[in-house]
Design a protein around this motif. Structure first.
Motif, PDB file in Angstrom:
ATOM      1  N   UNK A 111      41.663  39.458  33.285  1.00  0.00           N
ATOM      2  CA  UNK A 111      40.672  38.440  33.907  1.00  0.00           C
ATOM      3  C   UNK A 111      39.271  38.614  32.822  1.00  0.00           C
ATOM      4  N   UNK A 112      39.496  38.279  31.675  1.00  0.00           N
ATOM      5  CA  UNK A 112      38.667  38.231  30.571  1.00  0.00           C
ATOM      6  C   UNK A 112      38.589  36.644  29.740  1.00  0.00           C
ATOM      7  N   UNK A 113      37.596  36.286  30.417  1.00  0.00           N
ATOM      8  CA  UNK A 113      37.508  34.448  29.862  1.00  0.00           C
ATOM      9  C   UNK A 113      36.521  34.637  28.843  1.00  0.00           C
ATOM     10  N   UNK A 114      36.933  33.658  27.858  1.00  0.00           N
ATOM     11  CA  UNK A 114      35.983  33.376  26.728  1.00  0.00           C
ATOM     12  C   UNK A 114      35.438  31.849  27.221  1.00  0.00           C
ATOM     13  N   UNK A 115      34.154  32.070  27.612  1.00  0.00           N
ATOM     14  CA  UNK A 115      33.601  30.530  28.183  1.00  0.00           C
ATOM     15  C   UNK A 115      32.566  29.985  27.179  1.00  0.00           C
ATOM     16  N   UNK A 121      46.528  28.143  38.836  1.00  0.00           N
ATOM     17  CA  UNK A 121      45.754  28.365  39.968  1.00  0.00           C
ATOM     18  C   UNK A 121      46.418  28.629  41.277  1.00  0.00           C
ATOM     19  N   UNK A 122      47.586  28.108  41.265  1.00  0.00           N
ATOM     20  CA  UNK A 122      48.138  28.304  42.775  1.00  0.00           C
ATOM     21  C   UNK A 122      48.857  29.577  42.660  1.00  0.00           C
ATOM     22  N   UNK A 123      49.528  29.975  41.592  1.00  0.00           N
ATOM     23  CA  UNK A 123      50.355  31.287  41.548  1.00  0.00           C
ATOM     24  C   UNK A 123      49.453  32.665  41.257  1.00  0.00           C
ATOM     25  N   UNK A 124      48.310  32.290  40.373  1.00  0.00           N
ATOM     26  CA  UNK A 124      47.686  33.512  40.021  1.00  0.00           C
ATOM     27  C   UNK A 124      46.206  33.450  40.193  1.00  0.00           C
ATOM     28  N   UNK A 125      45.819  32.613  40.958  1.00  0.00           N
ATOM     29  CA  UNK A 125      44.173  32.381  41.469  1.00  0.00           C
ATOM     30  C   UNK A 125      43.390  32.460  40.242  1.00  0.00           C
ATOM     31  N   UNK A 126      43.598  31.723  39.284  1.00  0.00           N
ATOM     32  CA  UNK A 126      43.005  31.883  37.996  1.00  0.00           C
ATOM     33  C   UNK A 126      42.561  30.580  37.615  1.00  0.00           C
ATOM     34  N   UNK A 127      41.379  30.182  37.267  1.00  0.00           N
ATOM     35  CA  UNK A 127      40.923  28.718  36.931  1.00  0.00           C
ATOM     36  C   UNK A 127      40.836  28.770  35.268  1.00  0.00           C
TER      37      UNK A 127
END
Length: 279
Positions: free
Chosen positions: A218-222, A251-257
């Protein structure tokens, strides 16, 4: 160096000047020795410096249970792997790989074969690591006289991937599944067979490894600059639509955007893949 603990005739521990406990291995290194006596330098074959106390204790316990030859083979595999992938592996591999090899040899002696359910994906995604795994089982046969099959080469490959990414094994399995699913989305969207030997494929898989690692951590580069996203989306419309499918799947399988920046990198890699394929 003085002996702190004697695990068996071949393994002792010592405390360095930095206060860190070190596991010292060598044939007959503790023979007729007592705690507090000096370790003979010419008998030292390997010094394990494990900074995690829990991992160090588990490694000591393991080395006390297995023949020294198993640890020697494991060390040789780790050294070879580090040279091939040109990267220092996480210290956890000294425990995990040695333990796995000991378990594999015990199963082989009992005639038990463990099927590697992800062997096809490992061969596809981790080509270099799998080649190291095949090298390792040849070394095991040469040094220990036990023949293991490619299922074990696949397991060894995963331990190497795990140590190179600094992940625990369950996370590595999750990363492997995610990468394979993304490759399949690209394959079926464009109705093409991906060239696993091409440089563009290698670059794409490498990108996916580190993307997956960030995703699971859960480390995003924004990046708030959306100008590049708009340009790439308009220029590469088919890769964009493919990435939309990847985004929906994640998004569906990992709830990650997925961020727009992550989508840009995926579009660029996919465009390179399909352009090389058309050429």
């Amino acid at each position: 160096m003085n002996i702190e603990k004697i695990l068996n005739n071949n393994v002792v521990t010592t405390i360095g000047e930095d206060g860190i406990e070190k596991v010292v291995m060598g044939r007959g290194i503790a023979f007729k020795k007592k705690i507090g006596e000096e370790i003979e330098e010419d008998k030292i074959e390997k010094v394990f410096i494990i900074h995690n106390p829990h991992t160090s204790m588990r490694l000591q316990s393991l080395l006390n249970e297995i023949p020294i030859e198993y640890a020697e083979v494991s060390e040789e595999i780790i050294k070879h792997a580090s040279e091939v992938i040109d990267k220092k592996l996480h210290e956890q591999i000294y425990l995990s790989l040695t333990d796995h090899i000991a378990f594999a040899l015990r199963r082989a002696a009992e005639g038990l074969i463990m099927k590697n359910e992800m062997l096809w994906e490992i061969k596809r995604i981790y080509k270099k690591e799998f080649s190291i795994g095949m090298w390792a089982i040849r070394l095991i046969e040469e040094k220990l006289g036990v023949t293991l099959d490619e299922n074990e080469a696949g397991f060894i490959a995963l331990h190497i991937v795990n140590a190179s990414l600094g992940q625990e094994m369950p996370d590595t399995m999750s990363i492997t599944k995610l990468i394979n699913d993304i490759l399949n989305i690209v394959k079926y969207y464009f109705k093409i067979e991906l060239d696993g030997e091409s440089l563009s494929y290698f670059r794409f898989v490498t990108h996916l490894k580190f993307f997956a690692q960030r995703m699971f951590n859960r480390k995003q580069e924004i990046n708030n600059d959306n100008s590049l996203y708009d340009v790439i989306r308009d220029k590469y419309q088919e890769p964009y639509l493919c990435v939309r499918k990847i985004k929906d799947y994640i998004q569906k399988n990992y709830d990650y955007e997925l961020t727009e920046e992550e989508m840009v990198y995926l579009m660029l890699h996919i465009q390179r893949l399909i352009s090389r394929k058309s050429e």
